[in-house]
Design an enzyme around this catalytic site. Structure first.
Site, PDB file in Angstrom:
ATOM      1  N   CYS A 154      -7.332  -2.287   8.162  1.00  0.00           N
ATOM      2  CA  CYS A 154      -6.125  -2.186   7.508  1.00  0.00           C
ATOM      3  C   CYS A 154      -5.553  -0.796   7.578  1.00  0.00           C
ATOM      4  O   CYS A 154      -4.346  -0.544   7.796  1.00  0.00           O
ATOM      5  CB  CYS A 154      -6.106  -3.003   6.441  1.00  0.00           C
ATOM      6  SG  CYS A 154      -6.385  -4.790   6.529  1.00  0.00           S
ATOM      7  N   HIS A 214      -1.502  -5.737   1.567  1.00  0.00           N
ATOM      8  CA  HIS A 214      -2.621  -6.591   1.366  1.00  0.00           C
ATOM      9  C   HIS A 214      -2.308  -7.767   0.326  1.00  0.00           C
ATOM     10  O   HIS A 214      -1.330  -7.837  -0.466  1.00  0.00           O
ATOM     11  CB  HIS A 214      -3.663  -5.643   0.785  1.00  0.00           C
ATOM     12  CG  HIS A 214      -4.553  -5.132   1.748  1.00  0.00           C
ATOM     13  ND1 HIS A 214      -4.694  -3.596   1.656  1.00  0.00           N
ATOM     14  CD2 HIS A 214      -5.278  -5.523   2.634  1.00  0.00           C
ATOM     15  CE1 HIS A 214      -5.860  -3.306   2.613  1.00  0.00           C
ATOM     16  NE2 HIS A 214      -6.092  -4.505   3.077  1.00  0.00           N
ATOM     17  N   GLU A 250       0.725  -1.286  -0.050  1.00  0.00           N
ATOM     18  CA  GLU A 250       0.152  -0.137   0.153  1.00  0.00           C
ATOM     19  C   GLU A 250       0.917   1.028  -0.126  1.00  0.00           C
ATOM     20  O   GLU A 250       1.988   1.421   0.618  1.00  0.00           O
ATOM     21  CB  GLU A 250      -1.032  -0.094   1.287  1.00  0.00           C
ATOM     22  CG  GLU A 250      -1.928  -1.059   1.346  1.00  0.00           C
ATOM     23  CD  GLU A 250      -2.989  -0.954   0.143  1.00  0.00           C
ATOM     24  OE1 GLU A 250      -3.231   0.314  -0.311  1.00  0.00           O
ATOM     25  OE2 GLU A 250      -3.946  -2.098  -0.051  1.00  0.00           O
TER      26      GLU A 250
HETATM   27  N1  PCA Z   1      -8.233  -7.141   6.076  1.00  0.00           N
HETATM   28  C1  PCA Z   1      -9.059  -6.110   6.594  1.00  0.00           C
HETATM   29  C2  PCA Z   1      -8.985  -5.824   8.000  1.00  0.00           C
HETATM   30  C3  PCA Z   1      -8.472  -7.114   8.409  1.00  0.00           C
HETATM   31  C4  PCA Z   1      -7.671  -7.725   7.152  1.00  0.00           C
HETATM   32  O1  PCA Z   1      -7.018  -8.529   7.159  1.00  0.00           O
HETATM   33  C5  PCA Z   1      -8.893  -4.753   5.841  1.00  0.00           C
HETATM   34  O2  PCA Z   1      -8.536  -4.730   4.637  1.00  0.00           O
HETATM   35  O3  PCA Z   1      -9.060  -3.449   6.432  1.00  0.00           O
END
Ligand code: PCA
Length: 202
Positions: free
Chosen positions: A142, A166, A80
């Protein structure tokens, strides 16, 4: 030897398995490049997760913190670029659903990661893993923990690197969930190791 705090998340919403949990658990204690890894698992809870990552950083005093999150539906590894000062989204695991809330009152609107995400993406592709930079971490947990770690780096810990990756669903999750693109756990874990190797070399 430097210390890298790796965080994963517990399961949430319609995902009965969170592949980041197993990856973080298995990386705990490993040495990759110049980093010794210390892993922690975070809850999916707006009243706890941000405070917890700050507490872990203050206790462990890592040189870098790399948080991992599941993005069900993505099919590449996506470091990200930015965290924004907003929480907004569906119910967390405690049943709370924020609407347009700032994460830190009077905090900066957003923070760019200070990790070498372009180099990570290039290294991932060179290793044979589909990858691209993501320009949004959303406004759910996240983004929340990424923002809190970067807020700390920008206000109190200028030497600390902070970033968020992610990842797609694992096969284990896809079998349970039924309709989501997935990778093997081994490939997901190896891809995160490639990112940490790149971090160590940069
Ligand atoms: N993904 C979520 C919250 C926890 C996770 O593993 C997110 O993308 O916000």
């Amino acid at each position: 030897m430097k210390t890298l705090l790796v965080t994963g998340f517990e399961p949430f919403l319609k995902y009965p398995v969170n592949p980041t949990q197993k990856i973080a658990d298995e990386l705990d204690g490993m040495r990759i490049g110049e980093y010794k890894i210390h892993s922690e698992i975070l809850p999916v809870d707006f009243s706890q997760s941000g405070d917890l990552i700050v507490k872990h950083i203050q206790e462990i005093k890592p040189d870098a913190v790399l948080s991992l999150g599941l993005s069900g539906g993505r099919y590449k590894i996506t470091p990200e670029r930015i965290a924004i000062n907003v929480s907004d989204g569906p119910k967390d695991n405690s049943g709370y659903a924020p609407v347009d809330e700032p994460i830190v009152e009077d905090g900066a609107d957003g923070y760019f990661t200070n990790m070498p995400i372009r180099k990570m993406v290039n290294a991932l592709k060179e290793a044979g893993f589909p990858a691209e930079i993501s320009n949004t971490a959303g406004a759910y947990l996240c983004n929340n923990v990424m923002y809190r770690a970067l807020h700390l780096a920008n206000t109190e810990l200028p030497d600390m690197l902070a970033g968020f990756i992610h990842i797609p669903a694992s096969h284990e999750l896809a079998v349970e969930h039924g309709r989501v693109p997935s990778w093997s756990h081994e490939d997901l874990k190896r891809a995160i190791q490639v990112c940490i190797e790149e971090l160590s070399e940069s």
